[in-house]
Write a protein that holds these residues in place. Structure first.
Motif, short mmCIF file in Angstrom:
data_model
loop_
_atom_site.label_atom_id
_atom_site.label_comp_id
_atom_site.label_asym_id
_atom_site.label_seq_id
_atom_site.Cartn_x
_atom_site.Cartn_y
_atom_site.Cartn_z
N CYS A 62 1.73 -8.02 22.24
CA CYS A 62 2.01 -7.03 21.65
C CYS A 62 0.60 -5.97 22.48
N GLN A 64 -0.68 -3.73 21.05
CA GLN A 64 -1.66 -3.20 19.63
C GLN A 64 -2.25 -4.52 19.15
N THR A 65 -3.15 -4.11 18.05
CA THR A 65 -3.70 -5.14 17.14
C THR A 65 -3.84 -4.57 15.84
N CYS A 66 -2.82 -4.32 15.16
CA CYS A 66 -2.82 -3.66 13.96
C CYS A 66 -3.61 -4.43 12.66
N HIS A 68 -2.72 -4.71 9.60
CA HIS A 68 -1.99 -5.58 8.81
C HIS A 68 -1.14 -6.40 9.21
N CYS A 69 -0.96 -6.40 10.62
CA CYS A 69 0.21 -7.26 11.40
C CYS A 69 0.30 -8.75 10.74
N ALA A 73 -0.14 -10.43 16.13
CA ALA A 73 0.23 -10.34 17.58
C ALA A 73 -0.80 -9.19 18.27
N GLY A 105 8.78 -8.43 17.41
CA GLY A 105 7.69 -9.16 18.14
C GLY A 105 6.57 -9.29 17.22
N GLY A 106 5.58 -8.95 17.85
CA GLY A 106 5.19 -8.24 19.11
C GLY A 106 5.67 -7.02 19.51
N ASN A 133 6.89 -0.21 18.66
CA ASN A 133 5.88 0.21 17.90
C ASN A 133 5.45 1.67 18.48
N ARG A 172 -3.49 1.28 12.57
CA ARG A 172 -3.11 0.52 14.03
C ARG A 172 -3.79 0.90 15.01
N ARG A 248 -2.58 -11.60 8.83
CA ARG A 248 -3.97 -10.60 8.82
C ARG A 248 -4.19 -10.02 7.52
#
Ligand code: SF4
Ligand code: SF4
Length: 350
Positions: A62, A64-66, A68-69, A73, A105-106, A133, A172, A248
């Motif tokens: 991904c 991003q690295t949010c 709450h993911c 990802a 995904g991701g 996303n 996010r 997460r």
């Protein structure tokens, strides 16, 4: 065995998550088991009906690295579904009456097979969802995707956890809100979300912290007003999704000492009316390696299909999946709390 030991021994993050959930469960014996609460409400076994949706997780990569993911990802993940596994997914779709292929995904677009797979599924005349996303649509190398998705009549389901920039970016990442707004405007220019268009644009909201989502219809109304007035953006519908106590978000809960508080909220908000529409009753989820799970959340916990060791998609026929019992755990209280929750939002109207 401590979680640190598991990590040092090279266990996968999913193993660690599962172990952590088990440890937390042992510590919190006052919390009831999901299975017990289900049985007490007249559901001795939770079973799949007829499979309607195949959810395909194409990998953990991904942009991003949010915070709450639930997939954990990010840009450094290398797990990606191969062409061979995609072909097995196609075989299962061909053999079945699956109506919807829900690609996640991701960032699904980052899998190099994504465009080929979508094209093949559309040839089979099945509905395709891209869980997008939004920020990927303006990333170098991916700017052709809005037109591709429109050309293939793909439903875009896009995360936008708040219509306020600060709240969205805190969950996010910095700059995500502005890029998301630009992507939504672009999708609108292609016909997505517009009245009379067949291109569907759905938005996804999830709470920023350990609380249940607000009323979906009221929030959709607020989103529509805010996005229309401030940015001229249109969309078809808003899905509110409860944060699941895994990955997460579970880390956050444990680190901040709010795990028991949040689980108590989910348990005390159990709604038996939500059980009938649980997404696992009509869905199967396949991971990037081709293993099958009852839902995307069970996949993240590596909780295999009930009453079976891990099953690979290449070993399964559609009839093996219909009517099977579903594997449940305490995380399932996230799906039955309040108005209920699934990948397509609230399960009940409030
Ligand atoms: S965009 Fe989605 S998959 Fe990517 S890190 Fe955020 S929540 Fe996870
Ligand atoms: S997490 Fe939700 S969708 Fe998954 S098995 Fe549990 S109740 Fe079903």
């Amino acid at each position: 065995m401590s979680l640190l030991t598991l990590l040092r021994q090279g266990s996968s993050l999913a193993d660690v998550d599962r172990q952590r959930e088990i440890l937390e469960d042992r510590r919190n014996t006052t919390l009831p088991q999901f299975q017990t609460v289900l049985a007490g409400n007249g559901f001795p076994v939770l079973q799949r009906r007829k499979l309607e949706t195949l959810q395909v997780n194409v990998g953990k990569l991904c942009n991003q690295t949010c915070r709450h993911c639930h997939v954990d990802a990010g840009p450094d993940r290398r797990e990606l579904m191969t062409r061979e596994t995609f072909e097995q997914c196609l075989r299962l779709i061909r053999e079945s009456d699956v109506k919807t292929v829900d690609i996640t995904g991701g960032a699904p677009e980052m899998n190099a097979q994504f465009e080929w797979f979508v094209t093949e599924v559309r040839k089979l005349n099945r509905h395709v969802i891209d869980r997008c996303n939004l920020t990927i649509l303006s990333a170098p190398g991916y700017t052709h995707f809005p037109q591709f998705l429109a050309n293939h009549q793909v439903e875009v389901v896009a995360s936008l956890p708040c219509y306020l920039e600060e709240n969205c970016d805190s969950q996010r990442g910095n700059g995500v809100f502005r890029k998301s707004i630009e992507a939504l405007k672009l999708l609108n220019t292609l016909g997505y979300g517009k009245a009379g268009s067949s291109l569907t644009l759905s938005l996804v909201y999830n709470p920023t912290g350990p609380a249940l989502p607000p009323n979906q219809q009221k929030l959709e109304h607020s989103y529509r007003e805010q996005l229309r007035q401030r940015f001229g953006i249109e969309f078809n519908r808003l899905y509110t999704i409860t944060n699941m106590p895994i990955s997460r978000f579970l880390d956050d809960l444990i680190t901040s000492g709010r795990y028991v508080e949040y689980m108590t909220l989910l348990v005390s908000s159990f709604n038996r009316d939500a059980v009938d529409g649980l997404m696992c009753r009509a869905t199967v989820s396949v991971d990037w390696q081709g293993y099958l799970y009852d839902c995307d959340f069970n996949q993240m916990l590596e909780l295999p299909l009930a009453n079976a060791p891990r099953i690979h998609i290449s070993d399964v026929h559609i009839d093996d999946l219909n009517g099977q019992p579903i594997a449940v755990g305490r995380h399932c209280f996230g799906c039955t709390a309040g108005a209920g929750s699934g990948c397509r939002g609230a399960l009940l109207e409030e």
